[in-house]
Scaffold this active site. Sequence first.
Site, PDB file in Angstrom:
ATOM      1  N   ARG A 104      -7.147  88.416-101.892  1.00 52.95           N
ATOM      2  CA  ARG A 104      -8.370  88.582-101.106  1.00 52.95           C
ATOM      3  C   ARG A 104      -8.037  88.579 -99.624  1.00 52.95           C
ATOM      4  O   ARG A 104      -7.644  87.547 -99.075  1.00 52.95           O
ATOM      5  CB  ARG A 104      -9.361  87.464-101.424  1.00 52.95           C
ATOM      6  CG  ARG A 104      -9.817  87.433-102.872  1.00 52.95           C
ATOM      7  CD  ARG A 104     -10.683  86.200-103.120  1.00 52.95           C
ATOM      8  NE  ARG A 104     -11.116  86.117-104.514  1.00 52.95           N
ATOM      9  CZ  ARG A 104     -11.808  85.098-105.014  1.00 52.95           C
ATOM     10  NH1 ARG A 104     -12.122  84.067-104.234  1.00 52.95           N
ATOM     11  NH2 ARG A 104     -12.180  85.100-106.273  1.00 52.95           N
ATOM     12  N   ASP A 125      -8.878  88.835 -95.530  1.00 52.54           N
ATOM     13  CA  ASP A 125      -9.941  88.369 -94.647  1.00 52.54           C
ATOM     14  C   ASP A 125     -10.569  89.529 -93.882  1.00 52.54           C
ATOM     15  O   ASP A 125     -10.047  90.648 -93.855  1.00 52.54           O
ATOM     16  CB  ASP A 125      -9.388  87.367 -93.624  1.00 52.54           C
ATOM     17  CG  ASP A 125      -8.892  86.089 -94.265  1.00 52.54           C
ATOM     18  OD1 ASP A 125      -9.385  85.737 -95.356  1.00 52.54           O
ATOM     19  OD2 ASP A 125      -8.007  85.439 -93.670  1.00 52.54           O
ATOM     20  N   ARG A 158      -1.990  83.746 -90.758  1.00 51.06           N
ATOM     21  CA  ARG A 158      -2.510  83.787 -89.396  1.00 51.06           C
ATOM     22  C   ARG A 158      -2.244  82.476 -88.656  1.00 51.06           C
ATOM     23  O   ARG A 158      -1.988  82.469 -87.443  1.00 51.06           O
ATOM     24  CB  ARG A 158      -3.995  84.110 -89.416  1.00 51.06           C
ATOM     25  CG  ARG A 158      -4.303  85.528 -89.872  1.00 51.06           C
ATOM     26  CD  ARG A 158      -5.797  85.761 -90.042  1.00 51.06           C
ATOM     27  NE  ARG A 158      -6.510  85.493 -88.803  1.00 51.06           N
ATOM     28  CZ  ARG A 158      -7.842  85.420 -88.717  1.00 51.06           C
ATOM     29  NH1 ARG A 158      -8.576  85.561 -89.800  1.00 51.06           N
ATOM     30  NH2 ARG A 158      -8.415  85.186 -87.553  1.00 51.06           N
TER      31      ARG A 158
END
Length: 281
Positions: A50, A52, A197
């Site tokens: 998944r 972002d 990130r």
Amino acid sequence: MPRVALGVAYDGSAWQGWQTQPHGISVQDTLEAALSRFVAQPAATICAGRTDTGVHALGQVVHLDTAALRRPESWVRGLNALLPDSIAVQWMRSVSDDFHARFSALSRSYVYVVRNARVRSPLVDRRVGWVYHDLELAPMQQAGARLVGEHDFSSFRSSQCQAASPVRTMQALSIEQKGEYFFFTFKANAFLHHMIRNIMGALLYIGQGRQEPSWIDALLAQRDRRLAAPTFAPHGLYLAAVEYPAVFGLPGSDPLEACFTHLGWVAGAQAVEPPMLPGRR
């Protein structure tokens, strides 16, 4: 019911991530709407990872069960005719019913492309990350090497992460520079929410000289997200490749090669040759 696997690429700039949303502005919602029209029945998908909001994909893999019979080329061209320009199916394969896009994956590889320049470029906006402070490659490489292996990644885990355990195995982490572009490649069995990130934020702090490479050891030991660097922007992050057992017969690709294939114009715009890859002469 027969199972189908699809390779999907998308520009995540206009979408609020992969996962279905009430407002329908997600890659999954858009792909499933096109699939439902294509197979003339409701279609539900499972993805490998998944992504972002704002994160792109070059090698997302999804599966669905459907009784529809179509040629592989028809799956690709037919679906792409129903999809917006920012989403495109790359390939289709029929797979056995024990294939699972998420649970059958051996690894996932992401590539973060960062442009290091004093002034931003509108031509690569949202396609690459941008850092205007000077970056040093060697300290970031030293720091990245400390993240390889099995670790508790709590210091790089979003507060919204729902994973049962913060332990992950980073199988490889490489950083290469060519001209003003840096290519960060992450390969792991799985990733936590915002893990890449958050790691990027720390690596960039180190590249700017704000911390030493050994800071990574302290962050891993402290297991406290509040002590690490801010989360880096999603722009420039690509789900580049997902690896599966050979028995499923799915296409494979080197993540950095996939990045160059799709983004060659980025390097070409600055007359930058891609980094030397294994086996390339």
